[in-house]
Design an enzyme around this catalytic site. Sequence first.
Site, short mmCIF file in Angstrom:
data_model
loop_
_atom_site.label_atom_id
_atom_site.label_comp_id
_atom_site.label_asym_id
_atom_site.label_seq_id
_atom_site.Cartn_x
_atom_site.Cartn_y
_atom_site.Cartn_z
N GLU A 15 -1.07 -8.75 5.10
CA GLU A 15 -1.02 -8.88 6.57
C GLU A 15 -2.40 -8.81 7.20
O GLU A 15 -2.59 -9.20 8.34
CB GLU A 15 -0.08 -7.82 7.16
CG GLU A 15 -0.67 -6.43 7.34
CD GLU A 15 -0.77 -5.60 6.06
OE1 GLU A 15 -0.51 -6.15 4.96
OE2 GLU A 15 -1.13 -4.41 6.16
N HIS A 53 -3.47 -5.74 1.11
CA HIS A 53 -2.77 -5.93 2.39
C HIS A 53 -2.72 -7.40 2.77
O HIS A 53 -3.66 -7.89 3.44
CB HIS A 53 -3.49 -5.17 3.49
CG HIS A 53 -3.34 -3.69 3.42
ND1 HIS A 53 -2.36 -3.01 4.11
CD2 HIS A 53 -4.05 -2.75 2.75
CE1 HIS A 53 -2.46 -1.71 3.86
NE2 HIS A 53 -3.47 -1.51 3.04
N CYS A 65 0.83 -1.20 0.00
CA CYS A 65 0.00 0.00 0.00
C CYS A 65 0.88 1.27 0.00
O CYS A 65 1.50 1.56 -1.01
CB CYS A 65 -0.97 -0.04 1.18
SG CYS A 65 -2.35 1.09 1.00
#
Lengths: 233, 80
Positions: A205, A203, A86
Site C-alpha cells: 500500500e 508494504h 507487516c
Amino acid sequence: MKFGVVVFPGSNCDADTYYALRDVLGQPVEYIWHQEDHLHGVDCVILPGGFSYGDYLRCGAIARFSPVMRAVEAFALEGGLVLGICNGFQILCEAHLLPGALVRNEGLRFVCKHVWIRVENATTPFTHLCRAGEVLRIPIAHGEGRYVCDRETLQELQANGQILFRYCDGTGALTRESNPNGSVANIAGIANERFNVLGMMPHPERACEAILGSEDGLKILQSLVHSALAVAR
Amino acid sequence: MPRVRVLVTLKPTLLDAQGRTVQEALHALGYHNVHQVRIGKVIEMDIADEGQPVEAQVKEMCDRLLANPVTELYEIEVLG
C-alpha cells in the site's frame, strides 16, 4: 465485491491501505473494528500494518484473540482471501493461519526503506498479475520481521511453492546483503497451503503511486482485486 | 492465593539478537569472560484457587498466549 480493512488499537497503516484500495484502485472498502464479530460481507480482508496492542507480549499475540479474528479465521477456513501486511503478517502467524513466526530483526534496528523482492510464485490470487521471477520495489518498516520456522516447515513451504516473495537485490539475486532482517531463506512473504491467505512484511500500500517512489505494490493489490472479482462471480 | 512465575526464553537454536548485542556491550565494559547471553521474559501473577491445579492452568495459558511454541520455551514456578 468489497474489501475490509481491520482496525486494531495501534494499527497505523489502515488509512494508507484504505486509500490505496479506494482512491487509487477505485474499489469499495470498509473499515472493520477489532471488536466486531462479523466481516460486513467483504470478499477480501486485509490486516494492516502497525503496532496492535502496543506489540505487548509479542507482536500480534494479543490481536490474535480480538473478536474480529474469530470471524477472520472462519472466513479463511472457508477459502476467503486474507492479506496480512507487516503487523498483519505477525498476527496471521500468531493465529496459526500461517506457519512460523516473526522475531526481532537480526541487526536489532527498526528498518524502514525500499527493498527489492522477487516474486517466487506468480500463480496465486495475490501475484497472478506479476511474472515469476519479477523483481518488485516495495518499502519495509519493521523491527520484528525476521521470519523463522523449523526445517520441516521450510521444506514444505518450498516444496509447495508457498514462499511468494523473497528479499533480493535489484537484479533478482538472493544475497545475504539484500536480506534486511535475517529472515530464513530471505523470506519476505508466505501463503498458506490453499493460497487464500498471504502474509508479507513489505508494504504494497506504500508503493501505489509514482510520487511515493514506486507503483509496484499495485501489482499485488490489483491481483487481489481481480481474484476477489472472480470469487464474487 | 498462589503466586506463579513464568520464565519465557527464546529457543536455544534461535539467534538471540538482543542477547548478542548486550553481550557485546558487556565486552565493551571489560567483561570479556561473558558468553552466551540470552534474554527472556518473566511474567508473574497471582491466581485465585478455584479447585483446579494451578500449574496445569498456567501451562495452558503458556501454550495459548504467554509463549509462542514456534520460537520460545517456558518454565513455570509456583512461588506459593
